[in-house]
Design a protein around this motif. Structure first.
Motif, PDB file in Angstrom:
ATOM      1  N   GLU A 195       0.825  -1.213   0.000  1.00 31.07           N
ATOM      2  CA  GLU A 195       0.000   0.000   0.000  1.00 31.07           C
ATOM      3  C   GLU A 195       0.855   1.258   0.000  1.00 31.07           C
ATOM      4  OE1 GLU A 195      -2.514  -0.434   3.354  1.00 31.07           O
ATOM      5  OE2 GLU A 195      -3.987  -1.700   2.312  1.00 31.07           O
ATOM      6  N   CYS A 196       1.976   1.232   0.706  1.00 35.99           N
ATOM      7  CA  CYS A 196       2.874   2.394   0.688  1.00 35.99           C
ATOM      8  C   CYS A 196       3.475   2.594  -0.701  1.00 35.99           C
ATOM      9  CB  CYS A 196       3.988   2.210   1.724  1.00 35.99           C
ATOM     10  SG  CYS A 196       3.414   2.253   3.442  1.00 35.99           S
ATOM     11  N   PHE A 197       3.859   1.504  -1.367  1.00 36.19           N
ATOM     12  CA  PHE A 197       4.383   1.624  -2.716  1.00 36.19           C
ATOM     13  C   PHE A 197       3.311   2.124  -3.693  1.00 36.19           C
ATOM     14  CE2 PHE A 197       8.061  -1.661  -2.292  1.00 36.19           C
ATOM     15  CZ  PHE A 197       8.678  -0.817  -1.377  1.00 36.19           C
ATOM     16  N   SER A 198       2.074   1.747  -3.493  1.00 31.22           N
ATOM     17  CA  SER A 198       0.997   2.211  -4.380  1.00 31.22           C
ATOM     18  C   SER A 198       0.767   3.706  -4.252  1.00 31.22           C
ATOM     19  CB  SER A 198      -0.301   1.457  -4.062  1.00 31.22           C
ATOM     20  OG  SER A 198      -0.154   0.074  -4.285  1.00 31.22           O
ATOM     21  N   LEU A 230       7.768 -10.078  -7.803  1.00 28.31           N
ATOM     22  CA  LEU A 230       7.046 -10.152  -6.530  1.00 28.31           C
ATOM     23  C   LEU A 230       5.553  -9.934  -6.737  1.00 28.31           C
ATOM     24  CD1 LEU A 230       6.929 -10.183  -3.399  1.00 28.31           C
ATOM     25  CD2 LEU A 230       7.421  -7.722  -3.484  1.00 28.31           C
ATOM     26  N   LEU A 231       5.205  -8.951  -7.539  1.00 28.52           N
ATOM     27  CA  LEU A 231       3.796  -8.657  -7.759  1.00 28.52           C
ATOM     28  C   LEU A 231       3.115  -9.741  -8.584  1.00 28.52           C
ATOM     29  CD1 LEU A 231       4.037  -4.817  -8.465  1.00 28.52           C
ATOM     30  CD2 LEU A 231       3.557  -5.980  -6.308  1.00 28.52           C
ATOM     31  N   CYS A 232       3.815 -10.307  -9.561  1.00 28.99           N
ATOM     32  CA  CYS A 232       3.209 -11.382 -10.357  1.00 28.99           C
ATOM     33  C   CYS A 232       2.941 -12.615  -9.507  1.00 28.99           C
ATOM     34  CB  CYS A 232       4.135 -11.739 -11.528  1.00 28.99           C
ATOM     35  SG  CYS A 232       4.251 -10.442 -12.788  1.00 28.99           S
ATOM     36  N   ARG A 233       3.799 -12.857  -8.537  1.00 22.85           N
ATOM     37  CA  ARG A 233       3.579 -14.003  -7.655  1.00 22.85           C
ATOM     38  C   ARG A 233       2.388 -13.796  -6.729  1.00 22.85           C
ATOM     39  NH1 ARG A 233       5.567 -14.915  -2.543  1.00 22.85           N
ATOM     40  NH2 ARG A 233       6.945 -13.094  -2.727  1.00 22.85           N
ATOM     41  N   LEU A 234       2.101 -12.527  -6.390  1.00 32.02           N
ATOM     42  CA  LEU A 234       1.021 -12.238  -5.470  1.00 32.02           C
ATOM     43  C   LEU A 234      -0.295 -11.885  -6.154  1.00 32.02           C
ATOM     44  CD1 LEU A 234       2.993  -9.983  -2.957  1.00 32.02           C
ATOM     45  CD2 LEU A 234       2.495 -12.434  -2.746  1.00 32.02           C
ATOM     46  N   ALA A 235      -0.268 -11.499  -7.435  1.00 32.21           N
ATOM     47  CA  ALA A 235      -1.472 -11.005  -8.109  1.00 32.21           C
ATOM     48  C   ALA A 235      -2.477 -12.105  -8.387  1.00 32.21           C
ATOM     49  CB  ALA A 235      -1.090 -10.304  -9.408  1.00 32.21           C
ATOM     50  N   GLU A 269      -6.599  -9.658   0.651  1.00 27.10           N
ATOM     51  CA  GLU A 269      -6.189  -8.267   0.731  1.00 27.10           C
ATOM     52  C   GLU A 269      -4.826  -8.039   0.095  1.00 27.10           C
ATOM     53  OE1 GLU A 269      -7.209 -10.072   3.204  1.00 27.10           O
ATOM     54  OE2 GLU A 269      -9.174  -9.224   3.742  1.00 27.10           O
ATOM     55  N   VAL A 270      -3.914  -8.967   0.309  1.00 30.02           N
ATOM     56  CA  VAL A 270      -2.589  -8.838  -0.286  1.00 30.02           C
ATOM     57  C   VAL A 270      -2.668  -8.955  -1.804  1.00 30.02           C
ATOM     58  CG1 VAL A 270      -0.302  -9.894  -0.415  1.00 30.02           C
ATOM     59  CG2 VAL A 270      -1.423  -9.625   1.790  1.00 30.02           C
ATOM     60  N   SER A 271      -3.499  -9.851  -2.309  1.00 25.45           N
ATOM     61  CA  SER A 271      -3.650 -10.004  -3.763  1.00 25.45           C
ATOM     62  C   SER A 271      -4.228  -8.743  -4.385  1.00 25.45           C
ATOM     63  CB  SER A 271      -4.543 -11.216  -4.059  1.00 25.45           C
ATOM     64  OG  SER A 271      -3.955 -12.400  -3.573  1.00 25.45           O
ATOM     65  N   ASP A 272      -5.218  -8.160  -3.731  1.00 25.36           N
ATOM     66  CA  ASP A 272      -5.792  -6.917  -4.264  1.00 25.36           C
ATOM     67  C   ASP A 272      -4.770  -5.787  -4.283  1.00 25.36           C
ATOM     68  OD1 ASP A 272      -8.162  -8.273  -4.533  1.00 25.36           O
ATOM     69  OD2 ASP A 272      -9.007  -7.544  -2.636  1.00 25.36           O
ATOM     70  N   ALA A 273      -3.986  -5.664  -3.215  1.00 20.73           N
ATOM     71  CA  ALA A 273      -2.959  -4.617  -3.170  1.00 20.73           C
ATOM     72  C   ALA A 273      -1.880  -4.851  -4.227  1.00 20.73           C
ATOM     73  CB  ALA A 273      -2.336  -4.560  -1.776  1.00 20.73           C
ATOM     74  N   LEU A 301       0.564  -3.455  -9.470  1.00 15.42           N
ATOM     75  CA  LEU A 301       1.044  -3.987 -10.744  1.00 15.42           C
ATOM     76  C   LEU A 301       0.542  -3.169 -11.927  1.00 15.42           C
ATOM     77  CD1 LEU A 301       2.653  -6.226 -12.158  1.00 15.42           C
ATOM     78  CD2 LEU A 301       0.566  -7.614 -12.158  1.00 15.42           C
ATOM     79  N   VAL A 302      -0.702  -2.700 -11.868  1.00 17.01           N
ATOM     80  CA  VAL A 302      -1.243  -1.927 -12.989  1.00 17.01           C
ATOM     81  C   VAL A 302      -0.655  -0.522 -13.044  1.00 17.01           C
ATOM     82  CG1 VAL A 302      -3.401  -3.223 -12.942  1.00 17.01           C
ATOM     83  CG2 VAL A 302      -3.222  -1.102 -11.632  1.00 17.01           C
ATOM     84  N   GLN A 303       0.085  -0.093 -12.004  1.00 13.33           N
ATOM     85  CA  GLN A 303       0.715   1.221 -12.004  1.00 13.33           C
ATOM     86  C   GLN A 303       2.168   1.186 -12.469  1.00 13.33           C
ATOM     87  OE1 GLN A 303       0.251   2.795  -8.070  1.00 13.33           O
ATOM     88  NE2 GLN A 303      -1.966   3.068  -8.265  1.00 13.33           N
TER      89      GLN A 303
END
Length: 791
Positions: free
Chosen positions: A174-177, A197-202, A222-226, A231-233
């Motif tokens: 969330e801080c990175f977003s 990291l994001l592809c593994r969690l998305a 919640e982690v997947s949504d974050a 990832l889209v940014q």
């Protein structure tokens, strides 16, 4: 300022005098008291030099205490320092923010220490807040953010890649977003470590059947949504001017990854769908082993194996596509609607077949190379895939608004197709209700009757979900063998024994799903307001109205009143629930305004009211006078018309009245007319052309005299009529008006308007003497002349 100075000194003394181990208990009260020192912490100088020096000393002492606590050896001291730094930054403004560089360095050092997750979470939040506040000040960005933010990114990646708690990982994402869209150039060098990291969690696959060594770690929702939001940014970090193209390529790659997973998950059926933007799927070849995907060429996602893991990967990628559509972008981008709609059409074309349907083979073609267990597992996971697809469709409708109205009819058919086969699933019903409400809001009025007729099952189910229902108590029936053993030829049913004890029926299991109730609640007013009323059947409209009344849905009842059904009978309006809504919501202003749509009453003062009453009385008097005059004119005109008719008939005859008939006709109390009258009449009849005549126009009256008004006693007294000379009088006909000589002027009396009593034929006079070639002679009987000079 003096009060704030005293408060800040008291807070500094409390921090320095309290033991470090007990300081966390005092931190909430200290942080709350800092709000009263806002002016002192944010001011640079004051008018009084002595006060200014004292304030600067107190502020400096307070900041030094916080810097010391950040470097404290105990966890309690560092935790207290993080909270107090966050509170001071919030109230201190620019003056405190420009002096926060030592605090930022201390907070970055805490991230590298083995502090508990709560301390690291607070530290990440505080650093993010400081960097967000420096966004408006280029000098502070250059002095604080630019040298410190890379350290935060590196420490955050280390925390995320380590086996940290889910709450700490969620805080890092969330801080990175929050920071990445505002500082893309700082995050650009770290994309190589951030993207995997994001592809593994998305799109996690916790149900994979791989070995424990290769299986991924379980990830919360919640982690997947974050992770998907971050990832889209990532396209924002592209080079200058290339972010839009990078976003389009990322979306196209994600859609390709969804098709790749769908090729493996849907291999149990032979799809009739044909793509218009990509090559046809190759799931018709010989298949062996379990469905799996060990290498992802599109997104470099971790491998998965099994139909359940494949459905989880498919749902996760669909949610990633949805996030691409919902998230805002730094620059304008191009969205290819056909690519997304092609994916939606493919996923919604495969439905769960019903067990009792005879046309099962016609709707779904099965692949005989796939086992029966895999096909049954596919029917089990299809509803979750369809729910994610409908959510993607709903996101596209919200983002594009009216740009996709042209495809609403096709979307409606797909929703009806899915609802008809999977209405038993609660999640599918909820998703269909939400999508249908959004679709009707956009183009419900333009839908044809055929499309509205296809929505009838959905409308009935919506009403059933809104109304409270209870499942009936099951009745246990004997088998035929048990019935025969008891001596009964027919099986008998036995009721549940608990029903005799007053046990209530089992409640509806869907009542606990609040999302279903909310979706149906939002759909009901859309059905009544955005669909043409003439397309509803009478029973369906009554069902919708009854549901709205029973659940006391104000918006639905108001929509029903404003969109009434058409009248089925000529001259009689259809039934309305207006009395029910007025009774249910008597204090609602919207209902009150609908019930009384009148202009405001114009209230006059007392003087204006009295003048208005006087004017009304004068108007009434004038109206009465005019009515009396009109009645008098009408009566006079009626009498004048009768006399004119009699004179005209008499003027047309050439017969001279005999003296004997005249003597017998005159009564004893009647005066004889002047002698000149007879001569005038004779002369007029003999020479009608030479006599001066009175001109008749529309303005002149028909009679020469006006009727005289008498008193009540004179008017009510009976008048005696002379006997008639002739035996019969023919009816008076309106002939062409003829002129009457001006010499025959007379005054009409009360006897002029009376109808004479004529004798029957043969009573008086000789009929042979009265017969003439020109017709019967009509004698003129006049009343007493009112002219004094006539004698």
């Amino acid at each position: 300022m003096a009060n704030e100075l005293a408060t800040l000194r008291a807070l500094s003394f409390r921090i320095s005098s309290t033991a470090t181990a007990q300081l966390p208990q005092h931190v909430p009260a200290i942080a709350a008291s800092l709000s009263t020192c806002r002016t002192l912490l944010s001011s640079t100088q004051t008018s009084n030099a002595k006060t200014s020096s004292e304030a600067s000393v107190a502020v400096h002492k307070f900041r030094t205490l916080l810097s010391t606590l950040l470097q404290d050896r105990t966890i309690q001291g560092r935790w207290s320092a993080i909270v107090l730094v966050k509170a001071t930054i919030e109230v201190g403004g620019w003056e405190t923010l420009q002096n926060s560089l030592p605090w930022v360095r201390g907070l970055l050092n805490i991230l590298t220490k083995p502090d508990p997750p709560t301390s690291k979470k607070l530290c990440l939040i505080t650093l993010t807040r400081i960097f967000m506040l420096t966004r408006d000040y280029p000098t502070l960005i250059r002095n604080i953010t630019t040298p410190s933010l890379p350290g935060l990114v590196q420490n955050g990646l280390q925390i995320a890649n380590s086996n940290s708690s889910a709450s700490l990982l969620l805080t890092v994402l969330e801080c990175f977003s929050e920071l990445l869209p505002r500082h893309p150039t700082i995050f650009r060098p770290h994309l190589k470590n951030l993207r995997p990291l994001l592809c593994r969690l998305a799109a996690p696959t916790p149900s994979t059947s791989l070995s424990k060594d290769d299986a991924p770690v379980a990830v919360t929702t919640e982690v997947s949504d974050a992770a998907r939001r971050l990832l889209v940014q990532l396209p924002c970090c592209a080079a200058k001017g290339a972010s839009s193209e990078e976003w389009e390529n990322a979306l196209r790659t994600t859609v390709g990854g969804v098709h790749r997973v769908a090729d493996r998950v849907f291999r149990a059926v032979l799809e009739d769908w044909q793509s218009t933007v990509r090559e046809a799927s190759s799931n018709g070849h010989v298949l062996e082993g379990e469905v799996q995907d060990l290498e992802d060429d599109y997104l470099s996602l971790p491998p998965w194996s099994g139909i359940f893991a494949g459905s989880e990967r498919l749902v996760g990628l669909l949610q990633l596509v949805k996030q691409y559509l919902e998230s805002s972008t730094a620059n304008a981008v191009t969205l290819r609607v056909g690519v997304v709609m092609d994916l939606i059409t493919r996923l919604l074309s495969i439905t769960t077949p019903s067990s009792g349907s005879k046309s099962f083979q016609n709707t779904v073609r099965l692949n005989n190379q796939v086992s029966k267990e895999e096909r049954e597992n596919l029917w089990l996971v299809l509803p979750a895939v369809h729910v994610a697809t409908i959510e993607l469709l709903l996101a596209m409708m919200h983002r594009l608004q009216s740009s996709t109205i042209a495809i609403d009819t096709m979307v409606l058919d797909q929703l009806v197709w899915i609802f008809g086969s999977e209405r038993d699933n609660v999640q599918v019903r909820t998703a269909c209700y939400l999508a249908m409400a959004a679709l009707l809001e956009r183009s419900g009025v333009t839908l044809p009757k055929s499309s509205v007729d296809s929505l009838v099952p959905l409308m009935r189910t919506c009403c059933d979900d809104l109304l409270p229902s209870e499942t009936p108590i099951s009745v246990v029936k004997d088998t035929p063998g048990q019935a025969k053993s008891k001596g009964n030829s027919q099986p008998q049913g036995t009721a549940n024994a608990d029903s005799f004890l007053g046990a209530k029926a089992v409640a509806d299991p869907t009542a606990s799903y609040t999302g279903l109730k909310d979706a149906a609640y939002e759909l009901l007013p859309r059905l009544l307001s955005d669909v043409r009323a003439q397309y509803f059947a009478d029973s369906l409209r009554a069902r919708l109205d009854r549901t709205a009344v029973l659940i006391q849905h104000k918006d639905a009842m108001l929509a029903s009143v404003l969109n009434p059904p058409p009248s089925k009978r000529f001259g009689k309006p259809a039934a309305s629930i207006l009395p029910l809504i007025a009774r249910s919501f008597p204090d609602n202003k919207d209902i009150e305004g609908m019930l009384r749509p009148r202009l405001p009453v114009i209230r006059l003062g007392t003087q204006d009211a009295e003048l208005q009453e006087e004017d009304e009385e004068e108007d009434d008097i004038m109206e009465e006078d005019e009515a009396t005059a009109d009645s008098a004119r009408e009566n006079g005109a009626f009498v004048s018309q009768e006399l004119d008719s009699l004179l005209e008939t008499a003027g047309q005859t050439d017969v001279v009245m005999r003296d004997s008939a005249a003597k017998d006709a005159l009564p004893s109390n009647a005066a004889i007319a002047p002698e000149t009258s007879g001569d005038a009449m004779t002369d007029d009849s003999a020479q009608p052309e030479t006599t001066s005549k009175r001109p008749l126009t529309a303005d002149t009256p028909l009679s020469p005299a006006k009727r005289v008004r008498f008193g009540e006693t004179e008017y009510s007294a009976p008048t005696s009529m002379p006997p008639a000379a002739n035996t019969a009088v023919p009816p008076v006909e309106r002939t062409k008006p003829t002129e009457v000589p001006a010499t025959s002027d007379f005054t009409v009396t009360s006897t002029a308007s009376a109808i004479p009593d004529l004798p029957a034929p043969g009573e008086d006079g000789d009929d042979s003497d009265d017969d003439d070639d020109d017709g019967d002679v009509i004698p003129l009987v006049f009343g007493q002349d009112s002219d004094d000079d006539s004698d």
